[in-house]
Design a protein around this motif. Sequence first.
Motif, PDB file in Angstrom:
ATOM      1  N   HIS A 181       0.827  -1.199   0.000  1.00  0.00           N
ATOM      2  CA  HIS A 181       0.000   0.000   0.000  1.00  0.00           C
ATOM      3  C   HIS A 181       0.868   1.258   0.000  1.00  0.00           C
ATOM      4  O   HIS A 181       0.695   2.163  -0.827  1.00  0.00           O
ATOM      5  CB  HIS A 181      -0.923   0.012   1.218  1.00  0.00           C
ATOM      6  N   ASP A 182       1.826   1.320   0.919  1.00  0.00           N
ATOM      7  CA  ASP A 182       2.653   2.514   1.057  1.00  0.00           C
ATOM      8  C   ASP A 182       3.575   2.730  -0.132  1.00  0.00           C
ATOM      9  O   ASP A 182       3.846   3.873  -0.522  1.00  0.00           O
ATOM     10  CB  ASP A 182       3.488   2.428   2.344  1.00  0.00           C
ATOM     11  N   CYS A 183       4.053   1.643  -0.724  1.00  0.00           N
ATOM     12  CA  CYS A 183       5.067   1.761  -1.772  1.00  0.00           C
ATOM     13  C   CYS A 183       4.507   1.794  -3.185  1.00  0.00           C
ATOM     14  O   CYS A 183       5.044   2.499  -4.051  1.00  0.00           O
ATOM     15  CB  CYS A 183       6.072   0.622  -1.651  1.00  0.00           C
ATOM     16  N   LEU A 184       3.430   1.052  -3.449  1.00  0.00           N
ATOM     17  CA  LEU A 184       2.930   0.961  -4.826  1.00  0.00           C
ATOM     18  C   LEU A 184       1.462   1.334  -4.989  1.00  0.00           C
ATOM     19  O   LEU A 184       0.939   1.291  -6.098  1.00  0.00           O
ATOM     20  CB  LEU A 184       3.143  -0.461  -5.363  1.00  0.00           C
ATOM     21  N   GLY A 185       0.805   1.683  -3.900  1.00  0.00           N
ATOM     22  CA  GLY A 185      -0.575   2.149  -4.017  1.00  0.00           C
ATOM     23  C   GLY A 185      -1.628   1.071  -4.038  1.00  0.00           C
ATOM     24  O   GLY A 185      -2.768   1.321  -4.452  1.00  0.00           O
ATOM     25  N   PHE A 186      -1.304  -0.159  -3.584  1.00  0.00           N
ATOM     26  CA  PHE A 186      -2.305  -1.221  -3.512  1.00  0.00           C
ATOM     27  C   PHE A 186      -3.211  -0.996  -2.301  1.00  0.00           C
ATOM     28  O   PHE A 186      -2.754  -0.556  -1.238  1.00  0.00           O
ATOM     29  CB  PHE A 186      -1.633  -2.592  -3.386  1.00  0.00           C
ATOM     30  N   HIS A 187      -4.497  -1.323  -2.462  1.00  0.00           N
ATOM     31  CA  HIS A 187      -5.475  -1.224  -1.379  1.00  0.00           C
ATOM     32  C   HIS A 187      -6.148  -2.577  -1.173  1.00  0.00           C
ATOM     33  O   HIS A 187      -6.225  -3.394  -2.096  1.00  0.00           O
ATOM     34  CB  HIS A 187      -6.542  -0.172  -1.709  1.00  0.00           C
ATOM     35  N   HIS A 188      -6.668  -2.775   0.018  1.00  0.00           N
ATOM     36  CA  HIS A 188      -7.347  -4.021   0.335  1.00  0.00           C
ATOM     37  C   HIS A 188      -8.579  -4.189  -0.549  1.00  0.00           C
ATOM     38  O   HIS A 188      -9.376  -3.259  -0.726  1.00  0.00           O
ATOM     39  CB  HIS A 188      -7.763  -4.023   1.812  1.00  0.00           C
ATOM     40  N   LEU A 189      -8.739  -5.382  -1.117  1.00  0.00           N
ATOM     41  CA  LEU A 189      -9.905  -5.736  -1.929  1.00  0.00           C
ATOM     42  C   LEU A 189     -10.666  -6.836  -1.202  1.00  0.00           C
ATOM     43  O   LEU A 189     -10.205  -7.984  -1.164  1.00  0.00           O
ATOM     44  CB  LEU A 189      -9.460  -6.228  -3.314  1.00  0.00           C
ATOM     45  N   PRO A 190     -11.816  -6.520  -0.588  1.00  0.00           N
ATOM     46  CA  PRO A 190     -12.552  -7.549   0.163  1.00  0.00           C
ATOM     47  C   PRO A 190     -12.999  -8.697  -0.746  1.00  0.00           C
ATOM     48  O   PRO A 190     -13.510  -8.475  -1.840  1.00  0.00           O
ATOM     49  CB  PRO A 190     -13.761  -6.788   0.712  1.00  0.00           C
ATOM     50  N   LEU A 191     -12.811  -9.905  -0.270  1.00  0.00           N
ATOM     51  CA  LEU A 191     -13.268 -11.081  -0.989  1.00  0.00           C
ATOM     52  C   LEU A 191     -14.604 -11.576  -0.451  1.00  0.00           C
ATOM     53  O   LEU A 191     -15.218 -12.463  -1.043  1.00  0.00           O
ATOM     54  CB  LEU A 191     -12.223 -12.200  -0.891  1.00  0.00           C
ATOM     55  N   SER A 192     -15.031 -11.018   0.679  1.00  0.00           N
ATOM     56  CA  SER A 192     -16.336 -11.329   1.243  1.00  0.00           C
ATOM     57  C   SER A 192     -16.846 -10.085   1.960  1.00  0.00           C
ATOM     58  O   SER A 192     -16.041  -9.252   2.406  1.00  0.00           O
ATOM     59  CB  SER A 192     -16.246 -12.510   2.217  1.00  0.00           C
ATOM     60  N   PRO A 193     -18.175  -9.918   2.066  1.00  0.00           N
ATOM     61  CA  PRO A 193     -18.730  -8.714   2.704  1.00  0.00           C
ATOM     62  C   PRO A 193     -18.236  -8.535   4.136  1.00  0.00           C
ATOM     63  O   PRO A 193     -18.194  -9.484   4.919  1.00  0.00           O
ATOM     64  CB  PRO A 193     -20.244  -8.975   2.667  1.00  0.00           C
ATOM     65  N   GLY A 194     -17.828  -7.309   4.470  1.00  0.00           N
ATOM     66  CA  GLY A 194     -17.402  -7.006   5.829  1.00  0.00           C
ATOM     67  C   GLY A 194     -16.075  -7.607   6.220  1.00  0.00           C
ATOM     68  O   GLY A 194     -15.739  -7.663   7.409  1.00  0.00           O
TER      69      GLY A 194
END
Length: 371
Positions: A181-194
């Motif tokens: 996230h800090d180095c390349l701009g990736f963000h968490h992508l939820p694979l299930s709700p919540g």
Amino acid sequence: MAAPARRLCHIAFHVPPGLPLARDLQHFFGFQPLAVREAAGWRQLALRSRDTVFLVNEGGGPGEPLYGLDPHHPVPGATNLCFDVADAGAAARELAALGCSVPVPPVNVRDAQGTATYAVVSSPAGNLSLTLVERTGFCGPFLPGFRPVSSAPGPGWVSHVDHLTLACKPSSSPKLMRWFHDCLGFHHLPLSPGEDPELGLEVAAGSGRGGLRLTALQVPTNNLVPTLVLAESLLGVTEGQDQVEQFLARNGGPGLQHVGLYTPNIMEATEGVAGAGGQLLTPPEAYYQQPGKEKQILAAGHKPSLLARQGVLLDGDRGKFLLQVFTKSLFAEDTFFLELIQRQGATGFGQGNIRALWQSVQEQAARGQEA
């Protein structure tokens, strides 16, 4: 973020001289030579299938291969991800300021087709390094320093890289997620709700038999950068090592476990790969005998007998399905492998398949012990 990734340029492999990886990618998976460089003890061959480019670095000269870093790793594998960035020099300086190791500072490469600047950054994921390249001033088919190779069009079974999966040590996913996230701009992508980003998606095998933790990361609004999946083992009792534990042991630590290659027609692709002599994993017969599996396959518009014959897995419901098949390892060490994946509206990674395969293998092993 220090260096937002704009596009995956290529995935690089390091192999010893004589290992037939480049030949296998051509013969079994339909890749075609794109460009080549031979210098300073290295032979670097770029191969392409539509928008997917693999760079095979073969040898081990006194210096570093262009656009990469020799990891001096005893096991061959996929050891480098190359991303396009807006300004490679600025990105390297910002990453260094964040405390990242930059073993190859910015390098300018020029030939008759233009210029490119790149830097190589060490990642916290074992022997995996990242190359950040700026090539807006280049008009050739690959990168400066490489000679284009003419070849006949390939079958085009693979269109692009769908995802990249890293095998990680237990409990290391949160740290890796923050780094990407800090180095390349990736963000968490939820694979299930919540889904809790710190916990990811737990795919338990059931009855305390372990399982996998999957954490998906994505660069927002940029579909030219594949999804990154962090996979680690859940604590539990298993019959031997699971797939992540096996990779960590045989690779000598974390690394790129597999690449998911998107195919618009998985039945055509698997038939072509198998017909060319490529080795695909065959799921246990019990997988296709699960309650409701035949109905699920029919709902997706496929024939159960045909999927079973080709070894294709299917997951999903409510009109959204995922089809996938896995190759055997590309190396004798039984580490890195490929996945062919076709999506019919589904956005996940076959969580149901992971659980079902795990359970069917366990049940098959139990029946074998009883016999």
